[in-house]
Design an enzyme around this catalytic site. Structure first.
Site, PDB file in Angstrom:
ATOM      1  N   ARG A  64      34.691  -6.968  53.877  1.00  0.00           N
ATOM      2  CA  ARG A  64      35.084  -5.974  54.889  1.00  0.00           C
ATOM      3  C   ARG A  64      36.464  -5.473  54.528  1.00  0.00           C
ATOM      4  O   ARG A  64      37.215  -6.125  53.787  1.00  0.00           O
ATOM      5  CB  ARG A  64      35.086  -6.596  56.283  1.00  0.00           C
ATOM      6  CG  ARG A  64      36.072  -7.728  56.413  1.00  0.00           C
ATOM      7  CD  ARG A  64      35.911  -8.499  57.706  1.00  0.00           C
ATOM      8  NE  ARG A  64      36.992  -9.452  57.861  1.00  0.00           N
ATOM      9  CZ  ARG A  64      36.908 -10.562  58.567  1.00  0.00           C
ATOM     10  NH1 ARG A  64      35.785 -10.863  59.184  1.00  0.00           N
ATOM     11  NH2 ARG A  64      37.940 -11.355  58.679  1.00  0.00           N
ATOM     12  N   ARG A 116       7.145 -11.837  63.203  1.00  0.00           N
ATOM     13  CA  ARG A 116       6.119 -11.044  62.512  1.00  0.00           C
ATOM     14  C   ARG A 116       5.482 -11.852  61.386  1.00  0.00           C
ATOM     15  O   ARG A 116       5.954 -12.930  61.048  1.00  0.00           O
ATOM     16  CB  ARG A 116       6.757  -9.741  62.016  1.00  0.00           C
ATOM     17  CG  ARG A 116       7.112  -8.809  63.189  1.00  0.00           C
ATOM     18  CD  ARG A 116       7.871  -7.603  62.703  1.00  0.00           C
ATOM     19  NE  ARG A 116       7.171  -6.941  61.618  1.00  0.00           N
ATOM     20  CZ  ARG A 116       7.769  -6.166  60.710  1.00  0.00           C
ATOM     21  NH1 ARG A 116       9.079  -5.960  60.759  1.00  0.00           N
ATOM     22  NH2 ARG A 116       7.064  -5.606  59.755  1.00  0.00           N
ATOM     23  N   ALA A 172     -26.986  -5.126  65.685  1.00  0.00           N
ATOM     24  CA  ALA A 172     -25.715  -4.426  65.830  1.00  0.00           C
ATOM     25  C   ALA A 172     -25.799  -2.985  65.348  1.00  0.00           C
ATOM     26  O   ALA A 172     -24.804  -2.392  64.965  1.00  0.00           O
ATOM     27  CB  ALA A 172     -24.639  -5.173  65.050  1.00  0.00           C
ATOM     28  N   ASN A 186      16.384  -5.458  53.533  1.00  0.00           N
ATOM     29  CA  ASN A 186      15.363  -5.887  52.571  1.00  0.00           C
ATOM     30  C   ASN A 186      14.680  -4.724  51.866  1.00  0.00           C
ATOM     31  O   ASN A 186      13.972  -4.916  50.908  1.00  0.00           O
ATOM     32  CB  ASN A 186      14.310  -6.751  53.280  1.00  0.00           C
ATOM     33  CG  ASN A 186      13.634  -6.003  54.418  1.00  0.00           C
ATOM     34  OD1 ASN A 186      14.259  -5.175  55.076  1.00  0.00           O
ATOM     35  ND2 ASN A 186      12.377  -6.285  54.635  1.00  0.00           N
ATOM     36  N   TYR A 187      14.894  -3.521  52.342  1.00  0.00           N
ATOM     37  CA  TYR A 187      14.094  -2.389  51.869  1.00  0.00           C
ATOM     38  C   TYR A 187      15.015  -1.273  51.400  1.00  0.00           C
ATOM     39  O   TYR A 187      15.950  -0.900  52.111  1.00  0.00           O
ATOM     40  CB  TYR A 187      13.232  -1.912  53.046  1.00  0.00           C
ATOM     41  CG  TYR A 187      12.205  -0.864  52.714  1.00  0.00           C
ATOM     42  CD1 TYR A 187      11.367  -0.986  51.608  1.00  0.00           C
ATOM     43  CD2 TYR A 187      12.056   0.256  53.533  1.00  0.00           C
ATOM     44  CE1 TYR A 187      10.414  -0.025  51.330  1.00  0.00           C
ATOM     45  CE2 TYR A 187      11.100   1.218  53.263  1.00  0.00           C
ATOM     46  CZ  TYR A 187      10.277   1.081  52.156  1.00  0.00           C
ATOM     47  OH  TYR A 187       9.336   2.028  51.889  1.00  0.00           O
ATOM     48  N   ASN A 210     -31.499 -10.753  81.873  1.00  0.00           N
ATOM     49  CA  ASN A 210     -31.620 -11.080  80.458  1.00  0.00           C
ATOM     50  C   ASN A 210     -30.290 -10.894  79.743  1.00  0.00           C
ATOM     51  O   ASN A 210     -29.706  -9.818  79.781  1.00  0.00           O
ATOM     52  CB  ASN A 210     -32.675 -10.146  79.834  1.00  0.00           C
ATOM     53  CG  ASN A 210     -32.796 -10.328  78.333  1.00  0.00           C
ATOM     54  OD1 ASN A 210     -32.528 -11.406  77.810  1.00  0.00           O
ATOM     55  ND2 ASN A 210     -33.204  -9.263  77.651  1.00  0.00           N
ATOM     56  N   ALA A 235      25.262 -13.343  65.470  1.00  0.00           N
ATOM     57  CA  ALA A 235      24.725 -12.186  66.191  1.00  0.00           C
ATOM     58  C   ALA A 235      24.852 -10.917  65.366  1.00  0.00           C
ATOM     59  O   ALA A 235      25.880 -10.676  64.731  1.00  0.00           O
ATOM     60  CB  ALA A 235      25.467 -12.021  67.510  1.00  0.00           C
ATOM     61  N   THR A 255     -34.643  -2.570  70.323  1.00  0.00           N
ATOM     62  CA  THR A 255     -34.170  -3.894  69.880  1.00  0.00           C
ATOM     63  C   THR A 255     -35.222  -4.668  69.073  1.00  0.00           C
ATOM     64  O   THR A 255     -34.859  -5.406  68.151  1.00  0.00           O
ATOM     65  CB  THR A 255     -33.698  -4.730  71.094  1.00  0.00           C
ATOM     66  OG1 THR A 255     -34.637  -4.573  72.168  1.00  0.00           O
ATOM     67  CG2 THR A 255     -32.340  -4.266  71.583  1.00  0.00           C
ATOM     68  N   ARG A 272     -21.769   5.152  74.726  1.00  0.00           N
ATOM     69  CA  ARG A 272     -20.973   5.140  75.959  1.00  0.00           C
ATOM     70  C   ARG A 272     -19.546   4.650  75.728  1.00  0.00           C
ATOM     71  O   ARG A 272     -18.699   4.767  76.608  1.00  0.00           O
ATOM     72  CB  ARG A 272     -21.682   4.302  77.029  1.00  0.00           C
ATOM     73  CG  ARG A 272     -22.963   5.000  77.511  1.00  0.00           C
ATOM     74  CD  ARG A 272     -23.792   4.108  78.382  1.00  0.00           C
ATOM     75  NE  ARG A 272     -23.134   3.815  79.635  1.00  0.00           N
ATOM     76  CZ  ARG A 272     -23.469   2.790  80.421  1.00  0.00           C
ATOM     77  NH1 ARG A 272     -24.443   1.975  80.054  1.00  0.00           N
ATOM     78  NH2 ARG A 272     -22.837   2.590  81.554  1.00  0.00           N
TER      79      ARG A 272
HETATM   80  C1  UD1 Z   1     -30.403  -5.045  76.323  1.00  0.00           C
HETATM   81  C2  UD1 Z   1     -31.729  -5.662  76.775  1.00  0.00           C
HETATM   82  C3  UD1 Z   1     -31.627  -6.027  78.262  1.00  0.00           C
HETATM   83  C4  UD1 Z   1     -30.477  -6.988  78.444  1.00  0.00           C
HETATM   84  C5  UD1 Z   1     -29.159  -6.413  77.881  1.00  0.00           C
HETATM   85  C6  UD1 Z   1     -28.106  -7.496  77.869  1.00  0.00           C
HETATM   86  C7  UD1 Z   1     -33.636  -4.775  75.504  1.00  0.00           C
HETATM   87  C8  UD1 Z   1     -34.727  -3.765  75.473  1.00  0.00           C
HETATM   88  N1  UD1 Z   1     -32.816  -4.718  76.566  1.00  0.00           N
HETATM   89  O1  UD1 Z   1     -30.172  -3.823  77.017  1.00  0.00           O
HETATM   90  O2  UD1 Z   1     -32.820  -6.645  78.703  1.00  0.00           O
HETATM   91  O3  UD1 Z   1     -30.316  -7.302  79.816  1.00  0.00           O
HETATM   92  O4  UD1 Z   1     -29.344  -5.963  76.541  1.00  0.00           O
HETATM   93  O5  UD1 Z   1     -26.862  -7.004  77.445  1.00  0.00           O
HETATM   94  O6  UD1 Z   1     -33.562  -5.589  74.605  1.00  0.00           O
HETATM   95  N2  UD1 Z   1     -29.626  -2.327  68.967  1.00  0.00           N
HETATM   96  C9  UD1 Z   1     -30.001  -2.081  67.657  1.00  0.00           C
HETATM   97  N3  UD1 Z   1     -30.948  -1.133  67.407  1.00  0.00           N
HETATM   98  C10 UD1 Z   1     -31.575  -0.427  68.390  1.00  0.00           C
HETATM   99  C11 UD1 Z   1     -31.172  -0.681  69.728  1.00  0.00           C
HETATM  100  C12 UD1 Z   1     -30.205  -1.637  69.981  1.00  0.00           C
HETATM  101  O7  UD1 Z   1     -29.487  -2.712  66.742  1.00  0.00           O
HETATM  102  O8  UD1 Z   1     -32.434   0.387  68.053  1.00  0.00           O
HETATM  103  C13 UD1 Z   1     -28.590  -3.356  69.229  1.00  0.00           C
HETATM  104  C14 UD1 Z   1     -27.310  -2.785  69.805  1.00  0.00           C
HETATM  105  O9  UD1 Z   1     -26.372  -2.552  68.779  1.00  0.00           O
HETATM  106  C15 UD1 Z   1     -26.819  -3.902  70.718  1.00  0.00           C
HETATM  107  C16 UD1 Z   1     -28.082  -4.618  71.122  1.00  0.00           C
HETATM  108  O10 UD1 Z   1     -29.090  -4.250  70.204  1.00  0.00           O
HETATM  109  O11 UD1 Z   1     -25.975  -4.819  70.049  1.00  0.00           O
HETATM  110  C17 UD1 Z   1     -28.513  -4.266  72.544  1.00  0.00           C
HETATM  111  O12 UD1 Z   1     -28.740  -2.887  72.641  1.00  0.00           O
HETATM  112  P1  UD1 Z   1     -28.263  -2.043  73.898  1.00  0.00           P
HETATM  113  O13 UD1 Z   1     -28.655  -0.644  73.662  1.00  0.00           O
HETATM  114  O14 UD1 Z   1     -26.854  -2.337  74.191  1.00  0.00           O
HETATM  115  O15 UD1 Z   1     -29.232  -2.673  75.020  1.00  0.00           O
HETATM  116  P2  UD1 Z   1     -29.018  -2.747  76.587  1.00  0.00           P
HETATM  117  O16 UD1 Z   1     -29.430  -1.480  77.203  1.00  0.00           O
HETATM  118  O17 UD1 Z   1     -27.686  -3.277  76.900  1.00  0.00           O
END
Ligand code: UD1
Ligand code: CA
Length: 451
Positions: free
Chosen positions: A426, A319, A12, A372-373, A173, A366, A84, A18
């Site tokens: 009243r 709420r 993450a 309250n405040y 993938n 009604a 990744t 983007r």
């Molecule tokens: C990635 C996969 C792709 C797959 C797609 C599915 C790889 C190289 N590519 O592409 O094959 O089809 O997801 O959604 O694995 N992240 C890090 N550190 C980094 C890069 C990424 O923690 O250096 C995390 C991002 O926060 C994200 C996840 O890895 O949660 C995927 O990264 P992202 O850049 O979204 O990969 P995609 O281009 O979507």
């Protein structure tokens, strides 16, 4: 399956540029829960006993969130975003502790179900060394493509590195991978960065495993659960799929939704069987509706419990802190906050009931407002059982009305009212006989003299 230990690593650290947001991508929400929270939830339900999350160096809020959701989760920081596989290795310390299954998941793929995660684990238990969760899609753009030959998974090709022919492949993938604990660390460390992006790609583990003669398998998930979120448009489309899932689950469990596509859920909404929901209702976080209750059109509920047989709405707003007992009524343009209604209590029209308790079978007329405040502090209004509050009354808190009290319409109540008492707050009515007629004659004469 439960006997097998399972380490899960959620990646993450990506900035999600983007999304054009100051918020880390995986903190954006679906059904009121951050994306990463959905993944954490699914992992816990799939019996993962150790969870590690890899965050970026600039994401303390994300670390806090992960710890809040799963206190035992470990957080690791990927100091540079080099891909990744590099991210997964940021959690090296957790990989060094033996586990039977090692799962790597993306924090931006929130709809994966615990059932599908269990399928990946099952494939590992059946003897695979590496398992990739794939899916079929009509729009594969942006995803890594799964290259299969004679039923075997040969490699994963990222879009940027794919040939024209490879780009035509629609089996993609999801990003979710399972490693047998024996091989995880060694496969991840073997990954290099010779590709169009110069990044360490997790997906390269497939080719390396094949070269080593290990068993590599692909399992199929649905496109809905494997969709990844890179943009706001994908976030909205994922929310849409999540809502559809929640509506289906509600109906399958015995809830009637008259116009399902107009009802919006939070991830934790609980509707018991035989609840009816009319069109255009929004369930914010923390709502539980008990069997037999009816939520009428255009109501908005959040942090509220609704008792059996209660009717809420149309156009009601509940709420946080609202607890409605059995057979209560909260009608149109009534707002309730941090207030309890005993069984059979009613507030049917145009009222604000906040920081209050309303005893059973009491009726709030009604236009009643609990004040309250005072601009600084909140105060409580307590109304006993079997009381009647006349229309357009103002109850200035703190104030207590005993059981069986009766408040005359239009009263401003500032002092406590004892049990079975009538309170009039009243000004006294004055009637001047014939005075209206004389006034009209006088005003008409004045007008006529001018024309
Ligand atoms: C990635 C996969 C792709 C797959 C797609 C599915 C790889 C190289 N590519 O592409 O094959 O089809 O997801 O959604 O694995 N992240 C890090 N550190 C980094 C890069 C990424 O923690 O250096 C995390 C991002 O926060 C994200 C996840 O890895 O949660 C995927 O990264 P992202 O850049 O979204 O990969 P995609 O281009 O979507
Ligand atoms: Ca992604």
């Amino acid at each position: 399956m439960t006997a097998r230990s399972c380490l899960s690593i959620i990646l993450a650290a990506g900035l999600g540029t983007r999304m054009k947001s100051d918020l880390p991508k995986v903190m954006h929400e679906i059904g009121g829960l951050p994306l990463v929270g959905h993944v954490l939830k699914a992992l816990q339900n799939a019996g993962s006993d150790r969870i590690s999350t890899v965050t970026g160096p600039d994401m303390p809020a994300l670390e806090n969130l992960v710890h809040e959701l799963v206190p035992t989760a470990r957080c690791y920081v990927q100091s540079e975003r080099l891909g990744t596989a590099h991210a997964a290795l940021a959690a090296k310390a957790s990989l060094e502790i033996p586990a039977d299954d090692v799962l790597v998941l993306f924090g931006d793929t929130p709809l994966v179900t615990s059932r599908t995660i269990s399928t990946v684990r099952q494939a590992l238990q059946n003897g695979a060394d590496l398992v990739v969760l794939g899916f079929e899609t009509k729009s594969p753009t942006g995803y890594g493509r799964l290259l299969a030959k004679e039923g075997r998974l040969v490699a994963i090709r990222e879009e940027k590195d794919a040939s024209e022919a490879e780009r035509q492949i629609t089996f993609c993938n999801s990003g979710i991978m399972g490693f047998s604990g024996k091989h995880a660390l060694s496969l991840l460390t073997a990954i290099g960065n010779e590709n169009a992006n110069g990044e360490f790609y997790l997906t390269d583990a497939v080719e390396i495993a094949n070269k080593r003669g290990l068993t590599v398998a692909a399992v199929r998930g649905t496109e809905v659960e494997t969709q990844g979120i890179n943009t706001r448009v994908q976030l909205a489309s994922c929310e849409n799929d999540f809502q559809r899932r929640m509506r289906l689950e509600a109906m399958e469990s015995g809830v009637s939704l008259q116009a399902p596509h107009t009802v919006f859920f939070s991830h934790d909404t609980v509707l018991e069987p035989d609840v009816t929901v009319e069109p255009n209702v929004v369930f914010g976080l923390g709502v539980r509706v008990t069997t037999g209750a009816k939520i009428r059109a255009f109501s908005h509920l959040e942090g509220a419990q609704v008792g059996s047989g209660a009717v809420v709405g149309p156009y009601a707003r509940l709420r946080p802190g609202t607890v409605l007992g059995a057979d209560t009524r909260v009608g149109n343009f009534v707002e309730v906050k941090n207030a309890t209604f005993g069984s059979g209590a009613k507030a049917n029209h145009l009222s604000y009931v906040g920081d209050a308790s309303v005893g059973s079978k009491s009726n709030i007329g009604a236009g009643t407002i609990t004040c309250n405040y005072d601009g600084y502090l909140k105060h409580r209004t307590e109304i006993g059982a079997g009381s009647f509050v006349g229309s357009n009354s103002t109850l200035v808190a703190p104030v207590k009305l005993g059981n069986g009290t009766f408040v005359a319409a239009g009263s401003v109540i500032t002092d406590d009212v004892q049990r079975d008492s009538l309170a009039l707050g009243r000004s006294k009515q004055v009637v001047k006989e014939g005075k209206a007629k004389r006034l009209r004659e006088k005003l008409k004469a004045a007008k006529d003299s001018k024309s």
